[in-house]
Scaffold this motif. Sequence first.
Motif, PDB file in Angstrom:
ATOM      1  N   ASP A 531     -15.994-105.980 117.176  1.00 34.06           N
ATOM      2  CA  ASP A 531     -16.140-104.530 116.967  1.00 34.06           C
ATOM      3  C   ASP A 531     -14.780-103.862 116.869  1.00 34.06           C
ATOM      4  O   ASP A 531     -13.820-104.255 117.554  1.00 34.06           O
ATOM      5  CB  ASP A 531     -16.908-103.889 118.129  1.00 34.06           C
ATOM      6  N   ILE A 532     -14.701-102.861 116.018  1.00 32.48           N
ATOM      7  CA  ILE A 532     -13.530-101.980 115.978  1.00 32.48           C
ATOM      8  C   ILE A 532     -14.003-100.621 116.483  1.00 32.48           C
ATOM      9  O   ILE A 532     -14.875 -99.985 115.875  1.00 32.48           O
ATOM     10  CB  ILE A 532     -12.946-101.874 114.561  1.00 32.48           C
ATOM     11  N   VAL A 533     -13.448-100.197 117.617  1.00 30.86           N
ATOM     12  CA  VAL A 533     -13.946 -99.016 118.315  1.00 30.86           C
ATOM     13  C   VAL A 533     -12.814 -98.007 118.469  1.00 30.86           C
ATOM     14  O   VAL A 533     -11.702 -98.376 118.886  1.00 30.86           O
ATOM     15  CB  VAL A 533     -14.486 -99.380 119.723  1.00 30.86           C
ATOM     16  N   PRO A 534     -13.057 -96.726 118.107  1.00 31.76           N
ATOM     17  CA  PRO A 534     -12.027 -95.707 118.359  1.00 31.76           C
ATOM     18  C   PRO A 534     -11.636 -95.713 119.853  1.00 31.76           C
ATOM     19  O   PRO A 534     -12.519 -95.810 120.728  1.00 31.76           O
ATOM     20  CB  PRO A 534     -12.709 -94.401 117.967  1.00 31.76           C
ATOM     21  N   ALA A 535     -10.354 -95.636 120.133  1.00 33.85           N
ATOM     22  CA  ALA A 535      -9.861 -95.723 121.525  1.00 33.85           C
ATOM     23  C   ALA A 535     -10.476 -94.632 122.403  1.00 33.85           C
ATOM     24  O   ALA A 535     -10.874 -94.891 123.543  1.00 33.85           O
ATOM     25  CB  ALA A 535      -8.346 -95.639 121.541  1.00 33.85           C
ATOM     26  N   ASN A 536     -10.577 -93.396 121.837  1.00 34.82           N
ATOM     27  CA  ASN A 536     -11.124 -92.310 122.661  1.00 34.82           C
ATOM     28  C   ASN A 536     -12.604 -92.517 122.968  1.00 34.82           C
ATOM     29  O   ASN A 536     -13.111 -92.131 124.009  1.00 34.82           O
ATOM     30  CB  ASN A 536     -10.887 -90.949 122.011  1.00 34.82           C
ATOM     31  N   GLU A 537     -13.340 -93.181 122.051  1.00 28.42           N
ATOM     32  CA  GLU A 537     -14.754 -93.481 122.290  1.00 28.42           C
ATOM     33  C   GLU A 537     -14.888 -94.521 123.395  1.00 28.42           C
ATOM     34  O   GLU A 537     -15.743 -94.397 124.287  1.00 28.42           O
ATOM     35  CB  GLU A 537     -15.408 -93.985 121.002  1.00 28.42           C
ATOM     36  N   ALA A 538     -14.073 -95.576 123.339  1.00 31.16           N
ATOM     37  CA  ALA A 538     -14.116 -96.636 124.366  1.00 31.16           C
ATOM     38  C   ALA A 538     -13.757 -96.067 125.731  1.00 31.16           C
ATOM     39  O   ALA A 538     -14.417 -96.362 126.740  1.00 31.16           O
ATOM     40  CB  ALA A 538     -13.166 -97.766 123.977  1.00 31.16           C
ATOM     41  N   ASN A 539     -12.717 -95.245 125.771  1.00 31.91           N
ATOM     42  CA  ASN A 539     -12.278 -94.671 127.052  1.00 31.91           C
ATOM     43  C   ASN A 539     -13.324 -93.722 127.623  1.00 31.91           C
ATOM     44  O   ASN A 539     -13.580 -93.713 128.830  1.00 31.91           O
ATOM     45  CB  ASN A 539     -10.948 -93.940 126.867  1.00 31.91           C
ATOM     46  N   ALA A 540     -13.959 -92.905 126.755  1.00 31.11           N
ATOM     47  CA  ALA A 540     -14.971 -91.957 127.223  1.00 31.11           C
ATOM     48  C   ALA A 540     -16.184 -92.711 127.785  1.00 31.11           C
ATOM     49  O   ALA A 540     -16.754 -92.323 128.818  1.00 31.11           O
ATOM     50  CB  ALA A 540     -15.395 -91.035 126.087  1.00 31.11           C
ATOM     51  N   PHE A 541     -16.564 -93.812 127.091  1.00 34.34           N
ATOM     52  CA  PHE A 541     -17.697 -94.597 127.576  1.00 34.34           C
ATOM     53  C   PHE A 541     -17.388 -95.196 128.954  1.00 34.34           C
ATOM     54  O   PHE A 541     -18.229 -95.151 129.864  1.00 34.34           O
ATOM     55  CB  PHE A 541     -18.027 -95.706 126.564  1.00 34.34           C
ATOM     56  N   MET A 542     -16.206 -95.769 129.086  1.00 35.65           N
ATOM     57  CA  MET A 542     -15.841 -96.408 130.353  1.00 35.65           C
ATOM     58  C   MET A 542     -15.714 -95.372 131.469  1.00 35.65           C
ATOM     59  O   MET A 542     -16.104 -95.630 132.632  1.00 35.65           O
ATOM     60  CB  MET A 542     -14.524 -97.171 130.204  1.00 35.65           C
ATOM     61  N   GLN A 573      -8.434 -96.859 112.583  1.00 35.88           N
ATOM     62  CA  GLN A 573      -9.706 -96.649 111.895  1.00 35.88           C
ATOM     63  C   GLN A 573      -9.748 -95.205 111.446  1.00 35.88           C
ATOM     64  O   GLN A 573      -9.749 -94.295 112.274  1.00 35.88           O
ATOM     65  CB  GLN A 573     -10.895 -96.965 112.834  1.00 35.88           C
ATOM     66  N   ASN A 574      -9.770 -94.994 110.115  1.00 36.01           N
ATOM     67  CA  ASN A 574      -9.698 -93.637 109.567  1.00 36.01           C
ATOM     68  C   ASN A 574      -8.471 -92.900 110.100  1.00 36.01           C
ATOM     69  O   ASN A 574      -8.544 -91.758 110.543  1.00 36.01           O
ATOM     70  CB  ASN A 574     -10.975 -92.851 109.876  1.00 36.01           C
ATOM     71  N   GLN A 575      -7.371 -93.597 110.103  1.00 41.85           N
ATOM     72  CA  GLN A 575      -6.072 -93.059 110.527  1.00 41.85           C
ATOM     73  C   GLN A 575      -6.011 -92.723 112.022  1.00 41.85           C
ATOM     74  O   GLN A 575      -5.022 -92.167 112.485  1.00 41.85           O
ATOM     75  CB  GLN A 575      -5.721 -91.787 109.719  1.00 41.85           C
ATOM     76  N   ALA A 576      -7.068 -93.064 112.765  1.00 44.97           N
ATOM     77  CA  ALA A 576      -7.070 -92.808 114.222  1.00 44.97           C
ATOM     78  C   ALA A 576      -6.875 -94.115 114.975  1.00 44.97           C
ATOM     79  O   ALA A 576      -7.241 -95.199 114.488  1.00 44.97           O
ATOM     80  CB  ALA A 576      -8.381 -92.160 114.637  1.00 44.97           C
ATOM     81  N   ARG A 577      -6.284 -94.013 116.164  1.00 45.63           N
ATOM     82  CA  ARG A 577      -6.026 -95.208 116.986  1.00 45.63           C
ATOM     83  C   ARG A 577      -7.346 -95.834 117.392  1.00 45.63           C
ATOM     84  O   ARG A 577      -8.275 -95.155 117.831  1.00 45.63           O
ATOM     85  CB  ARG A 577      -5.223 -94.832 118.234  1.00 45.63           C
ATOM     86  N   ALA A 578      -7.422 -97.164 117.211  1.00 48.30           N
ATOM     87  CA  ALA A 578      -8.650 -97.884 117.540  1.00 48.30           C
ATOM     88  C   ALA A 578      -8.306 -99.202 118.206  1.00 48.30           C
ATOM     89  O   ALA A 578      -7.136 -99.600 118.307  1.00 48.30           O
ATOM     90  CB  ALA A 578      -9.493 -98.107 116.291  1.00 48.30           C
ATOM     91  N   LEU A 579      -9.361 -99.881 118.691  1.00 46.88           N
ATOM     92  CA  LEU A 579      -9.204-101.163 119.381  1.00 46.88           C
ATOM     93  C   LEU A 579     -10.130-102.184 118.721  1.00 46.88           C
ATOM     94  O   LEU A 579     -11.323-101.912 118.516  1.00 46.88           O
ATOM     95  CB  LEU A 579      -9.576-101.022 120.859  1.00 46.88           C
ATOM     96  N   LYS A 580      -9.554-103.346 118.385  1.00 43.15           N
ATOM     97  CA  LYS A 580     -10.377-104.438 117.893  1.00 43.15           C
ATOM     98  C   LYS A 580     -10.688-105.344 119.068  1.00 43.15           C
ATOM     99  O   LYS A 580      -9.781-105.848 119.740  1.00 43.15           O
ATOM    100  CB  LYS A 580      -9.649-105.198 116.794  1.00 43.15           C
ATOM    101  N   LEU A 581     -11.985-105.528 119.337  1.00 45.08           N
ATOM    102  CA  LEU A 581     -12.416-106.280 120.518  1.00 45.08           C
ATOM    103  C   LEU A 581     -12.463-107.761 120.174  1.00 45.08           C
ATOM    104  O   LEU A 581     -13.130-108.183 119.212  1.00 45.08           O
ATOM    105  CB  LEU A 581     -13.792-105.806 120.973  1.00 45.08           C
ATOM    106  N   GLY A 582     -11.730-108.526 120.977  1.00 45.19           N
ATOM    107  CA  GLY A 582     -11.682-109.966 120.742  1.00 45.19           C
ATOM    108  C   GLY A 582     -12.618-110.725 121.678  1.00 45.19           C
ATOM    109  O   GLY A 582     -13.728-110.282 121.984  1.00 45.19           O
TER     110      GLY A 582
END
Length: 588
Positions: A531-542, A573-582
């Motif tokens: 998954d490639i997840v926007p960093a702010n989305e991952a942080n908000a979920f956690m 992702q769309n010019q925003a910082r994101a995280l690729k989950l390994g």
Amino acid sequence: MIIRDINIDKGSWLSEVMEEIPTKTILNKVMTGCGATTLEINAARHSIIIEPNVPVIIGKKAQHDFLFAVYEGTTREDVKAYLAGEEDGYRKIITTPEGFDKKVLPAMYESGIAVYEEYFLLFDECEKPIQDVGYRGDIYLPVEDFFKFKGKAMVSATPIIPSDPRFEEQGFEMLCIVPTYDYCKELTVVVTNNTVHVLRKLLERYRKAGEKVCIFFNSTDATLSLIQTLKLQERSKVFCSEKSVRKLKREGFAAVSELAEVNFFTSRFYSAVDIKLDYQPNVIVLTDVFHAPHSMIDPQTEVVQAIGRFRNGVAKAYHVTNTDSKLASLPRETLIQQLESKEAIYNRVTAIPTANDIEKATLLEAIGGMDYKRFVTRENKRNWFMWDNAWEDEKIRAYYKYPSAVKTAYKDAPFHTRFVKYNQPTTDEDRLRRKQAGLKSTKELWREVVSQLDRLQAANPDAEPSYMLDELGEECATMVKAHTILGAKRIEALGYDRRKIEAALGSIEENQQLTSEKMQQAVYSRFHTGDIVPANEANAFMRQLISDNGIPFEGRVDRKVIGLFFELEDCKQNQARALKLGKKKYEF
């Protein structure tokens, strides 16, 4: 001693069945508040009434203004002035034991009054000279003069028959008031290993019901500790002796006259005070053998007296107590043998002849250092009341060795008694161990608390940290947090070193709750490898997940938190910082 019974009907006062208290009588009035002291106050004779404690005197004086009260602040000259005043009926003096010996009797002598012939002496709450003489020697002072009075009596709802042979020699009899109705009160006796837990539950119940609670607990220091542990500072008041008031004032408390939501009384000090209310409070007698040995009180006398203080009755009555099988107590025969042996040696020592002042001073010094010195009167005779006191102490310790012994102690007490056993994973003895460990070192305290937290967790695996904190107290807050976040094995690996533990608490990698099975399930259900997840989305979920699960984490929720579960690669992702989950770090 001859025992005579006098029946009394419900609602009747003692004055309705007798005109006055007979001389050479130990009056067992059986019930508190039936008017025995009032009977003597109104009797057609000069009287001296000895009360064990000042609050009783103040209360009687408020009810009968003509009484002359003698206690701290009253001088011998005040007594002489009262005796020299214009004759206005019978003289009625009410005094403490110390006031009788140091003020009343000397004033009588100096005024030329034949006190032993002209005055009737009543010793109220007559079990007190036996129960209290061990720690309050002056309470015995009137006893020797008591036998010199022509008119004399002792009275109590819970008398203890003294062993002093002068009662038999002078022909005393026991006069028992026998109610013709069921006067016994309902009492629930809770035998527990955690008195604080039981007390907390009872207080919560009555707080919700909006009802007031009165707690009789015979230790000012332990009362203060309870108030702090249960967070009662704004809801409680303390009623105790003036000496204890000074101690409490330093902590922001004082003895007061109006009841609060929760009220603490020292049971011995308020043993005979009339508490008149227009409602019925809930009453708890509390005994903690580990933290307050003086709270071990006699079910047949002191518990009766405590509950009997409330003239309008009580709503519910409890005796909450723990027990300790390690309490030492002697059989009566063994105790008497010990005292007789000590007495024999004491008498031999006091009989040693001396040749000069130096030898005499040396002998007096030796006598003063002997333990048996406490067991003799000022005339160097056997103090029978001290002997009785020694047996009472042994007997009461035996009551609190086992739950079965507590039950036996109530067999002859005037209650309809219901017994409840209630045990918890952590105990009052554990609380004592924490206190003792803390006196040794911080590491020992951490070691002991972690061990107790393990037991609590084993007994209640789903327990919240708030439950742990309630059981152990606010002083263990950091330890509860460390146990929750780091776990017992990690704390042990850190050597129970507070600085290392606090440093570990600040590390996200150390927080075991963040990577619990429950958290793994939630994270891996939402996110997957690739998954490639926007960093702010991952942080908000956690951040929300941590909050929903009540995990104690005060750090910043950033990529390191999701990084506990996946190997990460930064990307856009769309010019925003994101995280690729390994690759997953856990196999759920």
